[in-house]
Design a protein around this motif. Structure first.
Motif, PDB file in Angstrom:
ATOM      1  N   GLY A 161      27.572  37.912 -19.143  1.00  0.00           N
ATOM      2  CA  GLY A 161      26.295  38.550 -19.086  1.00  0.00           C
ATOM      3  C   GLY A 161      25.341  37.835 -20.273  1.00  0.00           C
ATOM      4  N   ASN A 162      24.393  38.513 -20.766  1.00  0.00           N
ATOM      5  CA  ASN A 162      23.212  37.891 -21.503  1.00  0.00           C
ATOM      6  C   ASN A 162      23.063  38.808 -22.673  1.00  0.00           C
ATOM      7  OD1 ASN A 162      22.118  39.932 -20.341  1.00  0.00           O
ATOM      8  ND2 ASN A 162      20.594  38.591 -19.053  1.00  0.00           N
ATOM      9  N   ASN A 163      23.950  39.937 -22.997  1.00  0.00           N
ATOM     10  CA  ASN A 163      23.778  40.509 -24.427  1.00  0.00           C
ATOM     11  C   ASN A 163      24.814  40.229 -25.336  1.00  0.00           C
ATOM     12  OD1 ASN A 163      22.961  42.513 -26.160  1.00  0.00           O
ATOM     13  ND2 ASN A 163      23.302  44.147 -24.864  1.00  0.00           N
ATOM     14  N   ALA A 164      24.261  39.590 -26.312  1.00  0.00           N
ATOM     15  CA  ALA A 164      25.369  39.188 -27.164  1.00  0.00           C
ATOM     16  C   ALA A 164      25.840  40.132 -28.143  1.00  0.00           C
ATOM     17  CB  ALA A 164      24.689  38.103 -28.172  1.00  0.00           C
ATOM     18  N   ASN A 165      24.765  41.512 -28.463  1.00  0.00           N
ATOM     19  CA  ASN A 165      25.166  42.861 -28.904  1.00  0.00           C
ATOM     20  C   ASN A 165      25.612  43.650 -28.295  1.00  0.00           C
ATOM     21  OD1 ASN A 165      24.637  41.442 -31.695  1.00  0.00           O
ATOM     22  ND2 ASN A 165      22.338  41.589 -30.959  1.00  0.00           N
ATOM     23  N   ASP A 166      25.866  43.457 -26.928  1.00  0.00           N
ATOM     24  CA  ASP A 166      26.542  44.530 -26.220  1.00  0.00           C
ATOM     25  C   ASP A 166      27.720  45.338 -26.772  1.00  0.00           C
ATOM     26  OD1 ASP A 166      26.573  45.718 -23.650  1.00  0.00           O
ATOM     27  OD2 ASP A 166      28.373  44.893 -23.230  1.00  0.00           O
ATOM     28  N   ASN A 167      27.447  46.548 -26.481  1.00  0.00           N
ATOM     29  CA  ASN A 167      28.655  47.554 -27.116  1.00  0.00           C
ATOM     30  C   ASN A 167      29.481  48.173 -26.081  1.00  0.00           C
ATOM     31  OD1 ASN A 167      29.884  49.458 -28.767  1.00  0.00           O
ATOM     32  ND2 ASN A 167      28.161  50.211 -29.615  1.00  0.00           N
ATOM     33  N   SER A 168      30.596  48.011 -26.139  1.00  0.00           N
ATOM     34  CA  SER A 168      31.657  48.474 -25.023  1.00  0.00           C
ATOM     35  C   SER A 168      32.541  49.749 -25.467  1.00  0.00           C
ATOM     36  CB  SER A 168      32.613  47.600 -24.546  1.00  0.00           C
ATOM     37  OG  SER A 168      31.991  46.637 -23.888  1.00  0.00           O
ATOM     38  N   GLY A 169      32.353  50.047 -27.214  1.00  0.00           N
ATOM     39  CA  GLY A 169      32.714  51.384 -27.687  1.00  0.00           C
ATOM     40  C   GLY A 169      33.446  50.933 -28.971  1.00  0.00           C
ATOM     41  N   THR A 170      34.322  51.629 -29.004  1.00  0.00           N
ATOM     42  CA  THR A 170      35.310  51.552 -30.269  1.00  0.00           C
ATOM     43  C   THR A 170      36.638  51.674 -30.135  1.00  0.00           C
ATOM     44  OG1 THR A 170      33.327  52.381 -31.617  1.00  0.00           O
ATOM     45  CG2 THR A 170      35.570  52.602 -32.814  1.00  0.00           C
ATOM     46  N   MET A 171      37.291  50.967 -30.624  1.00  0.00           N
ATOM     47  CA  MET A 171      39.099  51.122 -30.751  1.00  0.00           C
ATOM     48  C   MET A 171      39.466  50.972 -32.191  1.00  0.00           C
ATOM     49  SD  MET A 171      40.837  50.041 -27.255  1.00  0.00           S
ATOM     50  CE  MET A 171      40.914  48.344 -27.747  1.00  0.00           C
ATOM     51  N   LYS A 172      40.019  52.013 -32.638  1.00  0.00           N
ATOM     52  CA  LYS A 172      40.605  52.034 -34.064  1.00  0.00           C
ATOM     53  C   LYS A 172      41.750  52.439 -34.211  1.00  0.00           C
ATOM     54  CE  LYS A 172      36.291  51.913 -36.721  1.00  0.00           C
ATOM     55  NZ  LYS A 172      35.555  52.700 -37.719  1.00  0.00           N
ATOM     56  N   PHE A 173      42.746  51.920 -34.769  1.00  0.00           N
ATOM     57  CA  PHE A 173      44.267  52.548 -34.983  1.00  0.00           C
ATOM     58  C   PHE A 173      44.758  52.816 -33.449  1.00  0.00           C
ATOM     59  CE2 PHE A 173      42.464  53.300 -39.272  1.00  0.00           C
ATOM     60  CZ  PHE A 173      43.560  52.599 -39.843  1.00  0.00           C
ATOM     61  N   VAL A 174      44.781  51.801 -32.717  1.00  0.00           N
ATOM     62  CA  VAL A 174      45.296  51.765 -31.387  1.00  0.00           C
ATOM     63  C   VAL A 174      46.408  50.969 -31.017  1.00  0.00           C
ATOM     64  CG1 VAL A 174      44.857  51.714 -28.635  1.00  0.00           C
ATOM     65  CG2 VAL A 174      43.207  52.819 -30.356  1.00  0.00           C
ATOM     66  N   ARG A 175      47.591  51.553 -30.403  1.00  0.00           N
ATOM     67  CA  ARG A 175      48.568  50.578 -30.331  1.00  0.00           C
ATOM     68  C   ARG A 175      49.308  50.462 -28.927  1.00  0.00           C
ATOM     69  NH1 ARG A 175      52.435  52.805 -33.620  1.00  0.00           N
ATOM     70  NH2 ARG A 175      53.900  53.792 -32.117  1.00  0.00           N
ATOM     71  N   VAL A 176      49.190  49.305 -28.272  1.00  0.00           N
ATOM     72  CA  VAL A 176      49.984  49.041 -26.855  1.00  0.00           C
ATOM     73  C   VAL A 176      51.098  48.452 -27.053  1.00  0.00           C
ATOM     74  CG1 VAL A 176      49.503  47.685 -24.932  1.00  0.00           C
ATOM     75  CG2 VAL A 176      47.522  48.901 -26.124  1.00  0.00           C
ATOM     76  N   GLU A 177      52.290  49.156 -26.139  1.00  0.00           N
ATOM     77  CA  GLU A 177      53.626  48.598 -26.451  1.00  0.00           C
ATOM     78  C   GLU A 177      53.982  48.298 -24.947  1.00  0.00           C
ATOM     79  OE1 GLU A 177      54.796  52.019 -29.656  1.00  0.00           O
ATOM     80  OE2 GLU A 177      55.708  51.835 -27.863  1.00  0.00           O
ATOM     81  N   TYR A 178      54.792  47.171 -24.836  1.00  0.00           N
ATOM     82  CA  TYR A 178      55.647  46.722 -23.579  1.00  0.00           C
ATOM     83  C   TYR A 178      54.354  46.568 -22.436  1.00  0.00           C
ATOM     84  CZ  TYR A 178      59.193  49.250 -26.636  1.00  0.00           C
ATOM     85  OH  TYR A 178      59.960  49.632 -27.382  1.00  0.00           O
ATOM     86  N   ALA A 179      53.431  45.828 -22.503  1.00  0.00           N
ATOM     87  CA  ALA A 179      52.439  45.555 -21.553  1.00  0.00           C
ATOM     88  C   ALA A 179      52.601  44.076 -21.174  1.00  0.00           C
ATOM     89  CB  ALA A 179      51.008  46.002 -21.960  1.00  0.00           C
ATOM     90  N   GLY A 180      51.869  43.667 -20.277  1.00  0.00           N
ATOM     91  CA  GLY A 180      51.721  42.147 -19.981  1.00  0.00           C
ATOM     92  C   GLY A 180      52.409  42.122 -18.451  1.00  0.00           C
ATOM     93  N   LYS A 181      51.977  43.058 -17.603  1.00  0.00           N
ATOM     94  CA  LYS A 181      52.673  43.139 -16.428  1.00  0.00           C
ATOM     95  C   LYS A 181      52.396  41.770 -15.631  1.00  0.00           C
ATOM     96  CE  LYS A 181      53.504  46.135 -12.378  1.00  0.00           C
ATOM     97  NZ  LYS A 181      54.947  46.319 -12.812  1.00  0.00           N
ATOM     98  N   LYS A 182      53.416  41.280 -14.728  1.00  0.00           N
ATOM     99  CA  LYS A 182      53.225  40.313 -13.828  1.00  0.00           C
ATOM    100  C   LYS A 182      52.360  40.787 -12.739  1.00  0.00           C
ATOM    101  CE  LYS A 182      57.196  37.466 -14.820  1.00  0.00           C
ATOM    102  NZ  LYS A 182      56.288  36.244 -15.480  1.00  0.00           N
ATOM    103  N   ILE A 183      51.549  39.977 -12.065  1.00  0.00           N
ATOM    104  CA  ILE A 183      50.563  40.243 -11.088  1.00  0.00           C
ATOM    105  C   ILE A 183      50.440  39.203  -9.877  1.00  0.00           C
ATOM    106  CG2 ILE A 183      49.191  41.856 -12.550  1.00  0.00           C
ATOM    107  CD1 ILE A 183      47.033  39.583 -12.288  1.00  0.00           C
ATOM    108  N   GLY A 184      50.282  39.836  -8.798  1.00  0.00           N
ATOM    109  CA  GLY A 184      49.962  38.731  -7.707  1.00  0.00           C
ATOM    110  C   GLY A 184      51.373  38.052  -7.298  1.00  0.00           C
TER     111      GLY A 184
END
Length: 407
Positions: A161-184
């Motif tokens: 896009g063209n908005n360098a300051n775009d805001n998609s929100g906030t993530m703090k103290f979030v943990r993701v385990e066992y991801a990275g699924k193969k696709i296609g």
């Protein structure tokens, strides 16, 4: 990639609400399937239990509790998904599952050190699911300088896009385990956390990616920065970026590679010599003994690799445990091509200093996959220290303290 039709599903509660039903098809570009009959509305609150699924098109609050994440969940239509501290999601692994924040969606996931927000699986197998993906509207420079590109995660979304300051929100103290699924066809994978064209207005702090089969974190362009992030036991690269990602306020990045792991950091700018170098202060990269690359005899065993005009200004960098394997040599910094040396190293858009490189092979020199024009040498700096991160449940998995390597 083959395309299928996924149902537009809604949030399912333990207490079923009787609703009129409808049949809807949503083309998600994820393979073959058929339409099913589903409820026709959603609730705005999950109050301690339930299932998160389908398309989230209005604001949703998920309170502290235990939930199931079932299938590809997409947040869109200017909706915000708010997740309270202490919420835990057990992800369904019998289908492709993941949490996707689209360009017109927003996430507000704020945990604490003692009550993190956790996404995990019952089978505890790397590659169980697709992780968290956020799309923003910040600028990118893809191959040939293109300002938009098609995502490689199976969602078939154009990003950039063209908005360098775009805001998609906030993530703090979030943990993701066992991801990275193969696709296609199985040759591509999602990452544990992926950021497509995410803007600098977005907050990413105190995040953990644990034992995913692809990268811990990957940035595809954009301007977002991340602070206090941990990549532990991810199979590919701990940190990766391309498409001229340019975050300027990054700090306290820690990677612990164990079992299977490629580069600590893999850096490229998709061949664009004209890019803004991202900045990261305080980096600790540790490779555990007997850690091997995904492919036997692969050269992907160095701490930091730059290629295709990738750039970065790194300070206070602590590196330990990068050893030669077979005929392959491990370096603190590896430059893959002459163009990157000429246009980026020699113009000071690549800097890794001060740095200390311990318990590793080939000390004191950078590595080059070609004959360099002015090879870099360095002396270990006595001022360099390991990253300091807040201890707590956010960085503890099954009783294992993920920050032990920093002590």
């Amino acid at each position: 990639m083959k395309r299928r039709f996924l149902p537009l599903v809604t949030l399912t509660f333990a207490l079923t609400i009787a609703l009129n039903s409808c049949t809807i098809e949503v083309n998600d570009g994820l393979g073959d399937g058929t339409a099913v009959t589903t409820p026709g509305t959603t609730e705005s609150v999950l109050s301690g239990s339930g299932t998160l699924s389908g398309i989230i098109s209005k604001d949703l609050l998920i309170k502290k509790g235990n939930y199931t994440l079932d299938g590809i969940v997409k947040v869109t239509n200017n909706a915000t998904i708010t997740i309270e501290a202490g919420a835990t999601f057990n992800v369904v692994t019998t289908k492709t599952s993941g949490l996707v924040i689209l360009q017109d969606g927003n996430i507000n996931a704020v945990g604490t050190a003692s009550e993190p927000i956790v996404f995990t699986t019952s089978t505890k197998t790397p590659g169980d699911w697709g992780g968290i993906t956020i799309y923003g509207n910040a600028p990118i420079k893809a191959v040939n300088g293109n300002t938009s590109a098609l995502s490689e995660d199976g969602n078939n979304v154009y990003y950039g896009g063209n908005n360098a300051n775009d805001n998609s929100g906030t993530m703090k103290f979030v943990r993701v385990e066992y991801a990275g699924k193969k696709i296609g066809d199985g040759t591509s994978e999602t990452n544990s956390m992926t950021f497509y064209a995410v803007g600098a207005g977005t907050t990413l702090e105190n995040l953990v990616t644990y034992k995913g089969t692809d990268d811990g974190y990957e940035f595809f362009g954009g301007t977002v920065s991340a602070k206090n992030i941990v990549s532990y036991g991810n199979f590919d690269d701990s940190f990766d970026w391309q498409d001229a990602w340019s975050g300027q306020n990054n700090s306290n990045w820690y990677a612990f590679q164990t079992g299977t792991g490629n580069f600590g950091m893999e850096i490229e700018a998709s061949g664009n010599a004209d890019n803004v170098a991202p900045k990261v202060s305080n980096i600790t990269l540790i490779r555990d003994v007997n850690t091997n690359p995904e492919s036997a005899n692969s050269p992907e065993i160095s701490a930091i690799q730059f290629k295709k005009h990738g750039t970065g200004i790194f300070s206070n960098v602590y590196i330990s445990g990068y050893k030669n394997i077979g005929t392959q040599k491990a370096y603190s910094v590896l430059i893959q091509d002459a163009a990157t040396e000429t246009s980026q190293v020699n113009t000071n858009k690549i800097a890794v200093t001060p740095m200390t490189y311990l318990n590793s092979d080939n000390p004191g020199v950078w590595g080059y996959a070609f004959s360099p024009n002015g090879a870099k040498v360095f002396t270990n700096a006595t001022t360099v220290t390991k990253v300091v991160l807040t201890p707590g449940a956010w960085a503890t998995v099954d009783g294992v303290n993920l920050l032990a390597g920093l002590q």
